[in-house]
Design an enzyme around this catalytic site. Structure first.
Site, PDB file in Angstrom:
ATOM      1  N   HIS A  75       0.824  -1.207   0.000  1.00 40.19           N
ATOM      2  CA  HIS A  75       0.000   0.000   0.000  1.00 40.19           C
ATOM      3  C   HIS A  75       0.858   1.257   0.000  1.00 40.19           C
ATOM      4  CE1 HIS A  75       0.579   1.111   4.302  1.00 40.19           C
ATOM      5  NE2 HIS A  75       0.643  -0.199   4.513  1.00 40.19           N
ATOM      6  N   CYS A  91       2.745  -4.650   7.167  1.00 38.07           N
ATOM      7  CA  CYS A  91       2.459  -4.446   5.743  1.00 38.07           C
ATOM      8  C   CYS A  91       3.638  -3.757   5.061  1.00 38.07           C
ATOM      9  CB  CYS A  91       1.193  -3.608   5.572  1.00 38.07           C
ATOM     10  SG  CYS A  91      -0.331  -4.505   5.941  1.00 38.07           S
TER      11      CYS A  91
END
Length: 598
Positions: free
Chosen positions: A509, A528
């Site tokens: 992301h 992440c």
């Protein structure tokens, strides 16, 4: 006494060969280093190598050539041109010099049909020695037969084929069995074939023999020989083809250049640098020569300021070319390129060459094995390298810096398939992160939730509207609410998210905190992976994989509208853990083991 007997037998074999004196000198020179590094001779023999030779009256004339060069006189690693014979006469794995240059690949070593049989066999033996040395660095407790290959000088064809078979089995056990070589290929030439002897007792070909030579490049390509080829040349061609097939793919030649150089450095004591505090540009420094020696020995010829062996005037100050050389060193180790020698830079400077060679060898095996399992197109994240690569049909079309999980929240190794791109994603905060990251901030500032665009709901899904003071007080207790962050400038996922199935809720992301990509150590996230070039990555998927490319531009113009774009074809994604590798320019790259996995 055992080491003396080993050395004496080696000397006798070399001096009894039907070789010219130059070739004998080269072999004796390399034999000493091989025996020293393999433990057959005691370490103190390094300093007294000439004395070992001088003990043999027959070799008194050769003693001067066996003096080992100090580290300060060694040339930097060349990443482009083949290593010259003069710089490799002492290197492990390079006993025989081929027409003025050491073997860098099998093709270069034995592909010239005009070389004498003796030199061809020597080139094969040198390559086997290289491979065995690499394998011993990867697995020091391997079968003792590998150590025998490292010190072997046997040029008999049957011995060569036996060692080729052994190395083939070892590569296979490591998951790197040749993609070109079958067991049938290994055994095709019978090991007890007496038709061809290319060992020390073979004679140098006469001029008349030259007419019977064949083009080994064409012969090894299809295993077909012309009618004019002699049985000797046929055997050599087959041996060449077998060894060429055994050689691993990829970065092997460049890797061996690095390892040869490091093992040459390992034959002498590596200096140690001591600092009471970080050394900054402009500081006075009284161990300057030690630092210069280290940097020159480890310089990469294609990029480092000290790679040309330029002299540096010792002024007592740490400045000028020396600072630039440290910055180049830091760049190859993934460190902040500020020229400041702190604990991390000092750790890498003090690492011994043998330890470096071991890191490179093990990293090569790991990277090559895992790369072979990759499909034709994929997204790859190297966690300790803080990097991402998008590869399409074998070509790297995008590279990017990334941010990965901190030590307490490691990014996992995984394999999955990217199935969707989310534009303007919202973020449902996992309960663990609510407690660890969000609530401490709310406890300090009750308006934090509103400022960052969070929606607060109870466990029934009913939105909760309360004052900042209420949320500040609730953050000190059980906080029985769920949090979801709306799309927008403050959203922690940024503008894009690439979704793929996994058990850890991990995805690629964006982030609003762009400044973090400038840090050298980017182990900063909660697990992440944040991608610096996420917009370019998402755009590639929009042009090549998403099902509704027409609607893409419309969604980009609506920054507060979340939309999922499914794929016409999923894209494999792999998270790997590579701490050393050879880059596209042949340079060795090293990275910290950030999670302590190695």
């Amino acid at each position: 006494m055992g080491s003396i007997r080993t050395f004496s037998s080696t000397v006798i074999r070399i001096t009894s060969c039907r070789l010219c004196n130059v070739e004998k000198r080269r072999r004796l020179n390399a034999a000493i280093l091989i025996l020293l590094l393999s433990g057959a001779l005691p370490n103190h023999a390094c300093a007294n190598a000439p004395a070992f030779i001088a003990s043999s009256v027959a070799l008194l004339a050769l003693a001067p050539i066996l003096t080992l060069a100090p580290i300060s006189t060694l040339a930097p690693i060349s990443t482009s041109a083949p290593i010259s014979a003069s710089s490799t006469s002492d290197l492990v794995g390079n006993i025989v010099a081929i027409e003025g240059s050491a073997p860098v690949s099998v093709s270069a070593a034995i592909g010239t049909a005009s070389l004498e049989t003796e030199k061809r066999a020597g080139a094969v033996r040198a390559q086997l020695r290289d491979m065995a040395t690499l394998l011993l660095l990867v697995s020091p407790d391997s079968d003792g037969r590998l150590r025998d290959v490292v010190v072997s000088m046997d040029l008999d064809e049957r011995a060569l084929m036996r060692d080729i078979a052994l190395l083939g089995e070892t590569w296979q056990a490591l998951g790197l069995g040749s993609q070109h070589l079958s067991h049938q290929g290994l055994n095709h030439h019978e090991l007890n074939n007496n038709d061809l002897t290319i060992g020390p007792e073979s004679a140098v070909p006469t001029p008349a023999d030259e007419s019977a030579q064949v083009d080994l490049e064409s012969a090894t390509g299809n295993h077909q020989l012309t009618q004019e080829a002699s049985p000797e040349r046929a055997g050599e061609a087959e041996l060449a083809a077998t060894l060429r097939a055994l050689e691993p793919d990829g970065d092997y030649p460049a890797l061996m250049r690095q390892i040869r150089h490091l093992l040459q450095l390992a034959a002498a004591d590596w200096p140690s640098l001591t600092l009471e505090q970080p050394l900054r540009p402009g500081d006075t420094f009284f161990e300057m020569q030690t630092l210069i020696t280290m940097l020159q020995a480890l310089a990469e010829a294609s990029s480092d300021p000290l790679s040309d062996g330029q002299a540096i005037t010792e002024t007592g100050y740490y400045d000028g070319a020396l600072v630039e050389a440290v910055k180049a060193f830091q760049r190859r180790h993934g460190l902040s390129q500020d020229g400041v020698i702190g604990p991390k830079t000092l750790k890498w400077l003090n690492m011994t060459p043998k330890a470096r060679a071991t890191l490179l060898a093990r990293g090569y095996v790991k990277k090559t094995r895992e790369s072979r399992a990759l499909p034709e197109s994929y997204v790859l994240v190297n966690i300790p390298g803080f990097s991402l690569a998008l590869v399409d049909r074998g070509n790297t079309v995008l590279s990017s810096r990334v941010i990965v999980g901190k030590l307490s929240r490691k990014t996992p190794l995984l394999e999955s398939e990217i199935s969707a791109v989310v534009v303007n994603p919202s973020w449902r905060v996992p309960r663990r992160l609510v407690k660890q990251d969000v609530l401490p901030k709310v406890a300090r500032d009750g308006s934090y939730l509103a400022h960052k665009g969070f929606i607060v709901t109870d466990y029934d899904g009913v939105e909760v509207h309360e004052t900042p003071a209420f949320f500040q007080q609730a953050a000190l207790g059980a906080f029985p609410y769920r949090l979801e962050q709306r799309p927008g400038d403050h959203n922690s996922l940024g503008r894009f998210k690439l979704h793929f199935a996994n058990d850890d809720s991990i995805y690629l992301h964006d982030t609003p905190e762009k400044h973090l990509y400038g840090r050298a150590n980017r182990a900063l996230s909660s697990g992440c992976v944040r991608v610096e070039k996420i917009a370019e990555l998402a755009d590639w998927f929009a042009r090549n994989r998403v099902t509704d490319a027409r609607r893409w531009q419309q969604t980009l113009a609506e920054p507060h509208t979340t939309r999922w774009f499914s794929m016409k074809q999923t894209m494999p994604v792999r998270f790997v853990y590579w701490t050393s590798w050879i880059d596209s320019e042949g340079r060795a790259q090293y990275r910290d083991d950030i999670y302590g996995l190695l």
